[in-house]
Design a protein around this motif. Sequence first.
Motif, PDB file in Angstrom:
ATOM      1  N   PHE A  30      23.275  75.682  68.028  1.00 48.60           N
ATOM      2  CA  PHE A  30      24.048  76.756  68.627  1.00 48.60           C
ATOM      3  C   PHE A  30      22.976  78.118  68.701  1.00 48.60           C
ATOM      4  N   ASN A  31      22.968  78.615  69.928  1.00 45.67           N
ATOM      5  CA  ASN A  31      22.150  79.963  70.012  1.00 45.67           C
ATOM      6  C   ASN A  31      23.277  80.927  69.601  1.00 45.67           C
ATOM      7  N   ILE A  32      22.888  81.961  68.889  1.00 40.04           N
ATOM      8  CA  ILE A  32      23.884  83.013  68.580  1.00 40.04           C
ATOM      9  C   ILE A  32      23.379  84.300  69.233  1.00 40.04           C
ATOM     10  N   PHE A  33      24.362  84.771  70.072  1.00 40.70           N
ATOM     11  CA  PHE A  33      24.283  86.264  70.602  1.00 40.70           C
ATOM     12  C   PHE A  33      25.057  87.184  70.008  1.00 40.70           C
ATOM     13  N   THR A  34      24.674  88.304  69.863  1.00 39.65           N
ATOM     14  CA  THR A  34      25.692  89.228  68.761  1.00 39.65           C
ATOM     15  C   THR A  34      24.874  90.729  69.139  1.00 39.65           C
ATOM     16  N   ASN A  35      25.572  91.573  68.486  1.00 39.20           N
ATOM     17  CA  ASN A  35      25.475  93.168  68.340  1.00 39.20           C
ATOM     18  C   ASN A  35      25.248  93.510  66.967  1.00 39.20           C
ATOM     19  N   ASP A  36      25.307  92.531  66.230  1.00 37.57           N
ATOM     20  CA  ASP A  36      25.194  92.560  64.692  1.00 37.57           C
ATOM     21  C   ASP A  36      24.443  91.501  63.967  1.00 37.57           C
ATOM     22  N   ARG A  37      23.226  91.729  64.472  1.00 40.38           N
ATOM     23  CA  ARG A  37      22.150  90.763  63.943  1.00 40.38           C
ATOM     24  C   ARG A  37      22.095  90.505  62.143  1.00 40.38           C
ATOM     25  N   ILE A  38      22.318  91.812  61.675  1.00 44.58           N
ATOM     26  CA  ILE A  38      22.415  91.692  59.990  1.00 44.58           C
ATOM     27  C   ILE A  38      23.539  90.694  59.713  1.00 44.58           C
ATOM     28  N   SER A  61      21.600  78.079  58.874  1.00 42.90           N
ATOM     29  CA  SER A  61      21.157  76.900  58.903  1.00 42.90           C
ATOM     30  C   SER A  61      20.403  76.708  60.095  1.00 42.90           C
ATOM     31  N   GLU A  62      19.493  75.409  60.183  1.00 47.42           N
ATOM     32  CA  GLU A  62      18.679  75.408  61.308  1.00 47.42           C
ATOM     33  C   GLU A  62      19.647  74.871  62.351  1.00 47.42           C
ATOM     34  N   ARG A  63      20.893  74.630  62.134  1.00 45.50           N
ATOM     35  CA  ARG A  63      21.737  74.349  63.352  1.00 45.50           C
ATOM     36  C   ARG A  63      21.968  75.639  64.226  1.00 45.50           C
ATOM     37  N   PHE A  64      21.656  76.924  63.474  1.00 47.24           N
ATOM     38  CA  PHE A  64      21.918  78.136  64.336  1.00 47.24           C
ATOM     39  C   PHE A  64      20.634  78.826  64.825  1.00 47.24           C
ATOM     40  N   ILE A  65      20.484  79.252  65.890  1.00 43.48           N
ATOM     41  CA  ILE A  65      19.371  79.988  66.456  1.00 43.48           C
ATOM     42  C   ILE A  65      19.697  81.434  66.986  1.00 43.48           C
ATOM     43  N   LEU A  66      19.099  82.372  66.451  1.00 40.41           N
ATOM     44  CA  LEU A  66      19.552  83.923  66.698  1.00 40.41           C
ATOM     45  C   LEU A  66      18.670  84.077  68.107  1.00 40.41           C
ATOM     46  N   SER A  67      19.504  84.413  69.020  1.00 37.95           N
ATOM     47  CA  SER A  67      18.859  84.676  70.408  1.00 37.95           C
ATOM     48  C   SER A  67      18.270  86.095  70.396  1.00 37.95           C
ATOM     49  N   ASN A  68      17.285  86.227  71.185  1.00 39.67           N
ATOM     50  CA  ASN A  68      16.683  87.738  71.214  1.00 39.67           C
ATOM     51  C   ASN A  68      16.097  87.861  72.638  1.00 39.67           C
ATOM     52  N   SER A  69      16.935  88.742  73.374  1.00 37.98           N
ATOM     53  CA  SER A  69      16.624  89.170  74.760  1.00 37.98           C
ATOM     54  C   SER A  69      16.091  90.761  74.727  1.00 37.98           C
ATOM     55  N   GLU A  70      15.711  91.074  73.686  1.00 32.04           N
ATOM     56  CA  GLU A  70      15.334  92.655  73.525  1.00 32.04           C
ATOM     57  C   GLU A  70      14.154  93.066  74.345  1.00 32.04           C
ATOM     58  N   TYR A  92      13.580  92.265  77.561  1.00 27.53           N
ATOM     59  CA  TYR A  92      13.994  92.602  78.946  1.00 27.53           C
ATOM     60  C   TYR A  92      14.872  93.997  78.882  1.00 27.53           C
ATOM     61  N   ILE A  93      14.670  94.839  80.231  1.00 32.37           N
ATOM     62  CA  ILE A  93      15.327  95.826  80.427  1.00 32.37           C
ATOM     63  C   ILE A  93      16.729  96.105  80.051  1.00 32.37           C
ATOM     64  N   TYR A  94      17.464  95.083  80.359  1.00 32.89           N
ATOM     65  CA  TYR A  94      18.947  94.845  80.367  1.00 32.89           C
ATOM     66  C   TYR A  94      19.412  93.606  79.421  1.00 32.89           C
ATOM     67  N   PRO A  95      18.948  93.693  78.190  1.00 33.21           N
ATOM     68  CA  PRO A  95      19.325  92.648  77.404  1.00 33.21           C
ATOM     69  C   PRO A  95      20.698  91.968  77.470  1.00 33.21           C
ATOM     70  N   ASP A  96      21.661  92.883  77.445  1.00 34.56           N
ATOM     71  CA  ASP A  96      23.075  92.333  77.764  1.00 34.56           C
ATOM     72  C   ASP A  96      23.099  91.613  78.859  1.00 34.56           C
ATOM     73  N   ILE A  97      22.685  91.843  80.038  1.00 39.06           N
ATOM     74  CA  ILE A  97      22.614  91.208  81.052  1.00 39.06           C
ATOM     75  C   ILE A  97      22.056  89.654  81.062  1.00 39.06           C
ATOM     76  N   VAL A  98      20.906  89.675  80.496  1.00 40.11           N
ATOM     77  CA  VAL A  98      20.151  88.425  80.087  1.00 40.11           C
ATOM     78  C   VAL A  98      21.237  87.437  79.270  1.00 40.11           C
ATOM     79  N   ASP A  99      21.532  88.291  78.161  1.00 37.85           N
ATOM     80  CA  ASP A  99      22.405  87.306  77.084  1.00 37.85           C
ATOM     81  C   ASP A  99      23.620  86.874  77.743  1.00 37.85           C
ATOM     82  N   LEU A 100      24.553  87.680  78.619  1.00 39.55           N
ATOM     83  CA  LEU A 100      25.499  87.020  79.364  1.00 39.55           C
ATOM     84  C   LEU A 100      25.363  85.903  80.161  1.00 39.55           C
ATOM     85  N   TYR A 101      24.208  86.040  80.916  1.00 39.96           N
ATOM     86  CA  TYR A 101      23.752  85.047  81.900  1.00 39.96           C
ATOM     87  C   TYR A 101      23.314  83.990  81.173  1.00 39.96           C
ATOM     88  N   LYS A 102      22.563  83.773  80.189  1.00 44.96           N
ATOM     89  CA  LYS A 102      22.202  82.852  79.097  1.00 44.96           C
ATOM     90  C   LYS A 102      23.434  82.154  78.498  1.00 44.96           C
TER      91      LYS A 102
END
Length: 184
Positions: A90-98, A106-115, A117-127
């Motif tokens: 699973f790729n995890i998308f969040t507004n609370d990284r901590i 776990s290695e099963r989880f990957i923290l996504s990072n779209s920062e 980009y100019i509009y990271p929220d749009i990138v996250d929603l699309y992805k």
Amino acid sequence: NWGELPSDEYSYYHGYFQNFGLANKYINIIESAFDKIAKLNGFSCGFNKGGFIHVRRGDYCTLHALKLHGTLEKEYYDIAVNYFDSSISFNIFTNDRIWVVNNFNSERFILSNSESYIYPDIVDLYKMSRFQNGIIANSTFSFWAALMYSQKISKNIVCPKNWFADNDLQIKSYKIKSPEWVER
């Protein structure tokens, strides 16, 4: 009732758009816009057979939002993850990284990072919308990620049983979820 959307290519809408039936009516317009934005800004991608998790906290942790929405605890995500085959990562998308770093180690989880980009929220929603499997939070952002492209790729979506902490809002929320989503 939303009425009809204007045919203008560039329109801005403000509000809470969480009604499965009405959103489905306009989903092709929304997807077309996101496809165009993704292509023009270099983050277009194919569909992904893996999974995404959306963790919405941040602004949901204020006193006002806690009374209305509440936050989803780690237990919800653990139960939701167990719904899926153990081979899915699973790729995890969040507004609370901590919070995510402290709760998903776990290695099963990957923290996504779209920062970058100019509009990271749009990138996250699309992805997020491009994944076949998803665990969504009780938010409009999650709602649209789960709904988008669901007519083009068969999606397995787990959603929270309770969308709102406020009981009156929860009673009125029956139109939000797709009948195909699995409640946990």
